[in-house]
Design an enzyme around this catalytic site. Structure first.
Site, PDB file in Angstrom:
ATOM      1  N   ASP A  27     -27.704 -15.931   8.111  1.00 15.36           N
ATOM      2  CA  ASP A  27     -28.708 -15.568   7.111  1.00 15.36           C
ATOM      3  C   ASP A  27     -30.096 -15.620   7.729  1.00 15.36           C
ATOM      4  O   ASP A  27     -30.969 -16.355   7.284  1.00 15.36           O
ATOM      5  CB  ASP A  27     -28.608 -16.510   5.910  1.00 15.36           C
ATOM      6  CG  ASP A  27     -29.388 -16.002   4.704  1.00 15.36           C
ATOM      7  OD1 ASP A  27     -29.827 -14.839   4.733  1.00 15.36           O
ATOM      8  OD2 ASP A  27     -29.579 -16.776   3.754  1.00 15.36           O
ATOM      9  N   GLY A  53     -33.533 -24.022  -4.244  1.00 17.92           N
ATOM     10  CA  GLY A  53     -33.214 -22.695  -3.723  1.00 17.92           C
ATOM     11  C   GLY A  53     -32.128 -22.050  -4.552  1.00 17.92           C
ATOM     12  O   GLY A  53     -31.758 -22.540  -5.613  1.00 17.92           O
ATOM     13  N   ALA A  54     -31.625 -20.931  -4.042  1.00 13.03           N
ATOM     14  CA  ALA A  54     -30.585 -20.215  -4.754  1.00 13.03           C
ATOM     15  C   ALA A  54     -29.296 -21.019  -4.763  1.00 13.03           C
ATOM     16  O   ALA A  54     -28.530 -20.982  -5.719  1.00 13.03           O
ATOM     17  CB  ALA A  54     -30.353 -18.864  -4.098  1.00 13.03           C
ATOM     18  N   GLU A  55     -29.077 -21.777  -3.699  1.00 14.63           N
ATOM     19  CA  GLU A  55     -27.771 -22.375  -3.497  1.00 14.63           C
ATOM     20  C   GLU A  55     -27.800 -23.892  -3.604  1.00 14.63           C
ATOM     21  O   GLU A  55     -26.826 -24.520  -3.999  1.00 14.63           O
ATOM     22  CB  GLU A  55     -27.311 -21.980  -2.095  1.00 14.63           C
ATOM     23  CG  GLU A  55     -25.872 -22.191  -1.844  1.00 14.63           C
ATOM     24  CD  GLU A  55     -25.553 -22.091  -0.359  1.00 14.63           C
ATOM     25  OE1 GLU A  55     -24.372 -22.168  -0.039  1.00 14.63           O
ATOM     26  OE2 GLU A  55     -26.474 -21.959   0.468  1.00 14.63           O
ATOM     27  N   ALA A  56     -28.925 -24.473  -3.205  1.00 17.62           N
ATOM     28  CA  ALA A  56     -28.972 -25.925  -3.115  1.00 17.62           C
ATOM     29  C   ALA A  56     -30.301 -26.459  -3.606  1.00 17.62           C
ATOM     30  O   ALA A  56     -31.279 -25.731  -3.720  1.00 17.62           O
ATOM     31  CB  ALA A  56     -28.760 -26.353  -1.665  1.00 17.62           C
TER      32      ALA A  56
END
Lengths: 223, 328
Positions: A126, A12-15
């Site tokens: 979110d 994902g974008a973060e993890a």
């Protein structure tokens, strides 16, 4: 941790999400990855704070009976969480193929669950259809509490609802109305009279966006 | 014969005249109002625009070797922007349209930034990070309109950095000067990092930064922190939008697109998601007349026009209200 097989489930974008076998059980390890573009000090601070917060929120949501993956382990040095694997599809990708009644039912249910979170002082932070997993049994699991928090502030609850509405408008344009109405119906069941207050806040948040037309926009007729 | 459109931009500090013909920009003349001190005063800016308008239009016509009689349509940005400034551009455009009997084409300023970015970078279906003094949004085309996938909940990033620069005594434009000080910073000061889903908030960051300043934090360190916090917030939201929309091109547009640090950050974001990265060239990064002419040309070719009587300015005209027939 005894892990026999490791697969990258998604990035994902973060993890990064790893699918692992943990004592015979399928689990997901969510590792918050370092970002090259961030100042190193800020990077460490953000990843650690969010990992700890997400672990807490997942646990608390579980105790409230919200469908979330069960928390199994937390490793602060790796900035990682290990949780139960939920088989299913992201709601974002599967939503359009269902009929109207089923979609309404799903969103009433999601609205109820978000209402339960809010009435217990938790926000998700979110709420988008990318952060919801639809299982074969028709349950919608909420995932990714990394931007959530403990709060009784109307502003934060309003932001949650605003994000949901915006995600629906931008990604599921044609059925956004239907989904949001059902969502609010479910939300109202739990939040009762407070719903009006939260929705007024949503309206205020939206009008704060720099260039919102003064005329009431079409999509705002819920208020 | 090619179709020629003259465009007028006057939403904020810039009075711009652009002339576009079929597939190229013939002229891009811009007069920028720079306040002697403090921030932009709408009334003063409007007066500046009035004074500079005639010369700008004449220059545009001379440079492109076009006579007003040869122009097919007059395009004007009717919003979003500052009322007094918008009125100057709208008035001139209405006059030209009526006097020379040309169709008047309404253009949304934000849509124009995006369209000139597509033209200048040669992209097809990108995700836009549009950051300027008046806007901070992440947008992409979907189903007939440019949809917003993230934006600021209060101040735009450019306005935030300019305000911060002004408070610490730096002249405008503030962003390059704050960045220069930041390059000498060593220690990160803890500030609020406010990302709410796909949206950002900068007003709390400004308050907190000014509070730290009063406490006597080293100015270079504070600049470093302000830059790193705000750009990291924007980068995170961009990354989410990129993952969510799965677009394969990322375009950095708007006035703040000139920042080298922000360009570096966005390049890294794009690389991580396998997207190609583009920056709008300097001449089209800030507000300019060419983008209004160009977007006006696209709109005019698809039958968009407005009667001068109904061509009201719209200070809060959102870009996701505008239908985009030329991409359908």
């Amino acid at each position: 941790m005894e892990s026999i097989k490791v697969n990258v489930l998604s990035k994902g974008a973060e993890a990064i999400l790893l699918l692992k076998l943990w004592y015979g059980m399928l689990v997901v390890e969510k590792i918050r990855i370092s970002k090259r573009y961030r100042n190193p000090h800020l990077d460490v601070m953000l990843r650690r704070a969010r990992t700890i917060l997400e672990a807490r929120l997942l646990h608390e949501a579980k105790l409230l009976g919200i469908p979330v993956p069960a928390l199994i382990d937390i490793d602060i040095r790796r900035n990682s969480l290990t949780m139960e694997y939920i088989p299913g599809k992201r709601l974002r990708d599967s939503l359009e193929r269902f009929d109207k009644d089923f979609i309404e039912c799903l969103f009433r249910n999601i609205g109820e669950n978000v209402g339960i979170l809010h009435s217990n002082g938790i926000v998700h932070g979110d709420l988008t259809t990318s952060n919801m997993i639809l299982t074969e049994t028709g349950n919608v699991y909420l995932i990714d509490f990394g931007l959530g928090g403990h709060t009784w502030d109307l502003e934060d609850m309003g932001t949650d609802i605003h994000l949901m509405l915006r995600a629906l408008e931008s990604t599921h344009t044609d059925i956004a109305d239907l989904c949001f109405k059902a969502f609010i119906n479910g939300y109202k069941k739990i939040m009762k009279d407070k719903t009006g207050e939260v929705l007024r806040k949503v309206k205020e948040i939206r009008s704060r966006g720099r260039y919102v037309a003064v005329e009431v926009r079409k999509s705002w007729r819920y208020y | 014969m090619s179709t020629i459109v003259l465009g007028i931009e006057s939403t904020a500090h810039t009075f711009g005249v652009g002339i576009a013909a079929d597939d190229k920009i013939l002229a891009n003349v811009n007069e920028i109002y720079i306040p002697r001190y403090g921030g932009l005063l709408p009334r003063e800016a409007a007066r500046h625009h009035l004074v500079k308008a005639t010369r700008a239009i004449k220059n545009g016509l001379v440079r492109s070797n076009v006579r007003l009689e040869d122009v097919d349509a007059i395009a004007v940005s009717l919003g979003p922007g500052l009322g007094p400034c918008l009125r100057v551009g709208a008035m001139i455009a209405r006059f030209l349209a009526v006097y020379f009997d040309k169709p008047l084409v309404p253009v949304n300023h934000a849509v124009a930034h995006v369209e000139i970015a597509i033209m200048a970078t040669g992209t097809k279906d990108p995700l836009f990070v549009y950051v300027s003094g008046g806007n901070t949004m992440i947008v992409a085309y979907s189903k007939g309109r440019y949809r917003v996938f993230g934006e600021t909940l209060d101040m735009p990033l450019g306005n935030f950095l300019d305000s911060f620069a002004r408070e610490i005594g730096l002249p405008q434009p503030g962003v390059p000067r704050v960045e220069e000080l930041a390059s000498k910073g060593e220690r990160l000061v803890e500030l609020p990092y406010v990302v709410k889903g796909q949206d950002m908030s900068f007003s709390g960051l400004l308050t907190a930064a000014l509070r730290e300043l009063k406490k006597g934090v080293r100015l270079e360190d504070l600049c470093l922190s302000v830059i790193e916090y705000s750009y990291a917030m924007l980068a995170e939201v961009t990354e989410r939008a990129l993952a969510h929309t799965r677009k394969k091109e990322l375009v950095l547009a708007g006035g703040v697109a000139r920042s080298r640090r922000l360009q570096d950050i966005m390049r890294m974001v794009a690389e991580e998601h396998g997207a190609a990265f583009y920056v709008v060239p300097d001449e089209y990064a800030g507000d300019n007349g060419a983008m209004i002419a160009w977007t006006g040309l696209l709109a005019y070719k698809h039958g968009v026009s407005i009667s001068p009587k109904e061509s009201f300015i719209r200070q809060r005209w959102r870009m996701d209200e505008v239908e985009i027939p030329w991409r359908a």
